[in-house]
Design a protein around this motif. Structure first.
Motif, PDB file in Angstrom:
ATOM      1  N   ASP A  52      32.019  31.742  51.464  1.00 38.95           N
ATOM      2  CA  ASP A  52      32.847  32.940  51.428  1.00 38.95           C
ATOM      3  C   ASP A  52      34.016  32.842  50.466  1.00 38.95           C
ATOM      4  O   ASP A  52      34.866  33.722  50.443  1.00 38.95           O
ATOM      5  N   LEU A  53      34.080  31.783  49.658  1.00 43.05           N
ATOM      6  CA  LEU A  53      35.209  31.613  48.749  1.00 43.05           C
ATOM      7  C   LEU A  53      35.122  32.584  47.572  1.00 43.05           C
ATOM      8  O   LEU A  53      34.092  32.655  46.907  1.00 43.05           O
ATOM      9  N   PRO A  54      36.211  33.303  47.287  1.00 39.81           N
ATOM     10  CA  PRO A  54      36.183  34.218  46.144  1.00 39.81           C
ATOM     11  C   PRO A  54      36.132  33.494  44.798  1.00 39.81           C
ATOM     12  O   PRO A  54      35.648  34.040  43.812  1.00 39.81           O
ATOM     13  N   SER A  55      36.607  32.255  44.735  1.00 35.57           N
ATOM     14  CA  SER A  55      36.614  31.511  43.474  1.00 35.57           C
ATOM     15  C   SER A  55      35.211  31.076  43.051  1.00 35.57           C
ATOM     16  O   SER A  55      35.013  30.608  41.938  1.00 35.57           O
ATOM     17  N   LEU A  56      34.214  31.229  43.924  1.00 32.88           N
ATOM     18  CA  LEU A  56      32.837  30.858  43.583  1.00 32.88           C
ATOM     19  C   LEU A  56      32.090  31.990  42.897  1.00 32.88           C
ATOM     20  O   LEU A  56      30.966  31.790  42.443  1.00 32.88           O
ATOM     21  N   ALA A  57      32.688  33.166  42.797  1.00 30.53           N
ATOM     22  CA  ALA A  57      32.011  34.304  42.168  1.00 30.53           C
ATOM     23  C   ALA A  57      31.735  33.984  40.689  1.00 30.53           C
ATOM     24  O   ALA A  57      32.647  33.740  39.916  1.00 30.53           O
ATOM     25  N   GLY A  58      30.475  33.953  40.317  1.00 31.27           N
ATOM     26  CA  GLY A  58      30.092  33.652  38.937  1.00 31.27           C
ATOM     27  C   GLY A  58      30.129  32.176  38.600  1.00 31.27           C
ATOM     28  O   GLY A  58      29.828  31.791  37.481  1.00 31.27           O
TER      29      GLY A  58
END
Length: 130
Positions: A88-94
């Motif tokens: 659920d971490l936003p920093s993992l997007a892409g």
């Protein structure tokens, strides 16, 4: 209503030799007994899942394949049930997070002990990546 799926498909496991070599050459390591963890955050890896793992138990410490396989099963199961901490971490997007879990203890621990250290590892990774 979205169902929380605790699965560990083949796509979430590191099996490519180049990926493994890059992980150990460029990755950052830390220790949470009985696990040594090596991880790397790769930017712009959209064709892969957000988090992929590698589980290793050394033959040098556990001569019998039965023991190595049991430890690998326990580690994969504890990761599978607790991987929601990282997904659920936003920093993992892409980006893609690759993690190697290496078992370093001399004896076979119980599932409870392995799961406790796995939760600690995932919390540490969460704090380092955010």
């Amino acid at each position: 209503m979205e169902r929380n799926r605790h699965t560990l498909p083949k796509a979430e496991r590191i099996s490519n030799r180049k990926d493994v070599e890059r992980l150990f050459a460029e990755g950052t390591a830390f220790l949470v007994f009985p696990l040594r963890v090596v991880y790397i955050l790769r930017p712009d890896a959209t064709d892969h899942p957000n988090v992929s793992i590698l589980v290793n138990v050394p033959k040098r410490r556990f001569k019998k394949a039965v023991d190595r396989n049991r430890l690998k099963r326990l580690m994969k199961e504890s990761y599978r049930l607790n991987k929601g901490i990282l997904n659920d971490l936003p920093s993992l997007a892409g980006n893609q997070l690759q993690i190697a879990f290496l078992y370093i203890h001399q004896e076979i621990l119980t599932y409870g002990e392995i799961e406790k250290s796995m939760k600690k590892v995932l919390d540490i990774l969460k704090s380092k990546i955010v």
